[in-house]
Design a protein around this motif. Structure first.
Motif, PDB file in Angstrom:
ATOM      1  N   TYR A  27       1.060  -1.187   0.113  1.00 26.34           N
ATOM      2  CA  TYR A  27       0.136  -0.083  -0.149  1.00 26.34           C
ATOM      3  C   TYR A  27       0.944   1.183  -0.023  1.00 26.34           C
ATOM      4  N   CYS A  29       0.540   5.595  -0.290  1.00 31.39           N
ATOM      5  CA  CYS A  29      -0.230   6.665  -0.216  1.00 31.39           C
ATOM      6  C   CYS A  29      -0.018   7.600  -1.448  1.00 31.39           C
ATOM      7  N   CYS A 208      -6.859   5.798   4.345  1.00 29.48           N
ATOM      8  CA  CYS A 208      -5.823   4.780   4.101  1.00 29.48           C
ATOM      9  C   CYS A 208      -6.116   3.481   4.884  1.00 29.48           C
ATOM     10  N   HIS A 233       0.682  11.491   9.537  1.00 33.35           N
ATOM     11  CA  HIS A 233      -0.239  10.680   8.732  1.00 33.35           C
ATOM     12  C   HIS A 233      -0.112   8.926   9.217  1.00 33.35           C
ATOM     13  N   GLU A 237      -2.584   6.339  11.066  1.00 33.03           N
ATOM     14  CA  GLU A 237      -2.776   5.065  10.251  1.00 33.03           C
ATOM     15  C   GLU A 237      -2.593   3.883  11.131  1.00 33.03           C
TER      16      GLU A 237
HETATM   17 ZN    ZN Z   1      -1.993   7.392   3.425  1.00 32.21          ZN
END
Ligand code: ZN
Length: 478
Positions: A27, A29, A208, A233, A237
């Motif tokens: 993953y 961003c 996210c 961020h 998460e």
């Molecule tokens: Zn993100």
């Protein structure tokens, strides 16, 4: 040795062991689509394109998810100014981003989820966080994550809650300065969705966590992004994902790329910023520079370090690319005297380049030294050609060079990518051009000369020349 990855969470290199053998859940961003994407975005995308390509080269099946943030304060503000809908603006820039990535030679992600189409997953996760006592509804209608409810808060960035408390202004809505919005109550003019705790829209961080879980599962192998995202961020998460279902770690390896910088007027460097005028849209950049030259410039530094974009560095990358391509020149017509020795030497150089390349790449994607191994092979090829090595020996080593360079995304044999993209676009345009020509033919048959001429003139403006002959009309690119 197996592949080693530097994990920002443990702050050391670790052997790479995916959750499921042979498969990688990745993953990264993505961008907030409120404006044209710039070279900084391109650099981050290119770094993780290199990571993914090398993992695939090593035999892993990679599922690669990149989000588009299409619900955001900046988008809402812009749209109010321009008088268009938020989704229209976001969609325009998302499409442009995908075009930019194609021109950049970045493989498309497996999936590009957007906030606006992921609301159910986001609402479900916020619901779980409220249920589990990790989130609360503030008097103003917003929903906040309760940072003190998660004992691991700060483990990625190394910041403590006490430190964060002293550094920030107290707020009326938040119970602790480190708390952050999961849901923002609807304000007049904003887009909103229904939720059990009231109308509103998601905060940034939750998207996210929700998208990674929806498309990759509770736990993922690699989470990537620029190192400017570590706090808050990525810290947030982790707090959300690990609190929602108590599954830890959310991401096994956290990978962060260094930032793109620019030389400042003085002796130092500047960050990218609109006010400094160094923000260059990717499309404009690629009109002036080749994609693989930018790739060589970026990958000539280690991905964790910042890189400074200067004209000299770009020119050096362009030259380097020429050198690598030059090594693909054909053999000389007549084999020389020392051909056999030269061929043996070349085969040894190719084997050495492969070993060096793989060793360096396996060491946390060490592209600078891996690329140096490619240049060594290039030199060996030129030496062998000068010494009269034959076609087969050269072709074998050249295939090695193309393969290894391709493992990190270079398209040495195909030449310039933008031209290739243009050719592809031209191919797809052909049926449309034929259709216009047919319509013009019909207009002429009905003696609608003004219409026929207008179609011809407009086609000319698009770079298509119509040629009328006694056998009918044909066309060509002007
Ligand atoms: Zn993100």
């Amino acid at each position: 040795m197996s592949l080693q990855i530097y994990n920002s969470l443990s702050r050391r290199k670790e052997p790479f062991e995916p959750i499921e053998p042979g498969k990688v859940r990745l993953y990264v961003c993505g961008v907030t689509v409120y404006d044209r994407s710039h070279t900084g975005h391109a650099m981050s995308a290119l770094v993780f394109d290199m990571v993914r390509r090398y993992l695939e080269y090593r035999g892993y099946a990679v599922r690669h998810v990149v989000n588009f943030t299409d619900v955001d304060d900046k988008i809402i503000r812009r749209c109010a100014e321009a008088g268009i809908s938020a989704f229209e603006l976001a969609d325009r820039y998302a499409r442009e981003y995908l075009d930019d990535m194609a021109r950049m030679g970045v493989q498309p992600a497996t999936l590009y989820p957007r906030v606006s189409s992921e609301i159910p997953a986001i609402v479900a996760m916020i619901g779980e966080l409220i249920e589990g006592g990790h989130a609360y509804r503030a008097p103003n209608g917003d929903v906040y994550f309760d940072a003190r409810s998660f004992s691991g808060y700060g483990k990625l960035s190394g910041r403590s809650l006490d430190e964060l408390e002293s550094g920030e202004e107290p707020s009326e809505a938040k119970r602790h300065p480190a708390d952050f919005a999961l849901w923002k109550a609807a304000r007049p003019g904003d887009p909103w969705w229904e939720a059990p705790w009231g109308r509103g829209r998601p905060g940034w961080h939750i998207e996210c966590s929700a998208m990674a879980r929806a498309h990759l599962g509770d736990r993922i192998d690699i989470h990537g992004g620029g190192n400017d995202l570590i706090f808050p961020h990525h810290e947030n998460e982790i707090a959300q994902s690990e609190s929602a279902r108590g599954v830890a770690p959310f991401a096994r390896y956290w990978m962060h790329n260094g930032m793109l910088q620019f030389p400042s007027g003085g002796s130092g460097v500047d960050k990218m910023s609109k006010s400094l005028g160094n923000v260059v849209p990717i499309g404009d950049f690629l009109d002036a520079h080749e994609a693989d030259a930018f790739r060589l410039f970026v990958l000539s530094s280690h991905y964790r370090r910042p890189v400074t974009l200067t004209d000299e560095a770009l020119a050096a990358a362009e030259k380097g690319l020429e050198r690598l391509r030059g090594a693909l020149a054909p053999a000389r017509p007549a084999a020389g005297e020392g051909a056999t020795a030269a061929e043996a030497e070349l085969a040894a150089a190719a084997a050495r380049a492969r070993t060096d390349f793989l060793r360096e790449m396996d060491d946390d994607f060490g592209t600078p030294a891996a690329i140096a191994a490619l240049f060594e092979l290039g030199k060996a090829l030129n030496r062998a050609r000068d010494a009269g090595a034959g076609v087969d020996a050269l072709a074998a080593a050249q295939a090695d060079l193309i393969e290894l360079a391709g493992a990190i995304g270079f398209d040495l044999a195909g030449g310039a990518r933008p031209a290739e993209t243009d050719a592809g676009a031209a191919d797809r345009a052909t049926p449309l051009v034929e259709l216009l020509l047919e319509l013009r033919g019909m207009a002429r048959a009905e003696r609608q000369w003004a219409m026929a001429d207008r179609i011809r003139d407009r086609m000319a403006e698009l770079g298509i020349e119509v040629v009328d002959t006694s056998e009918g009309s044909t066309w060509r690119w002007a």
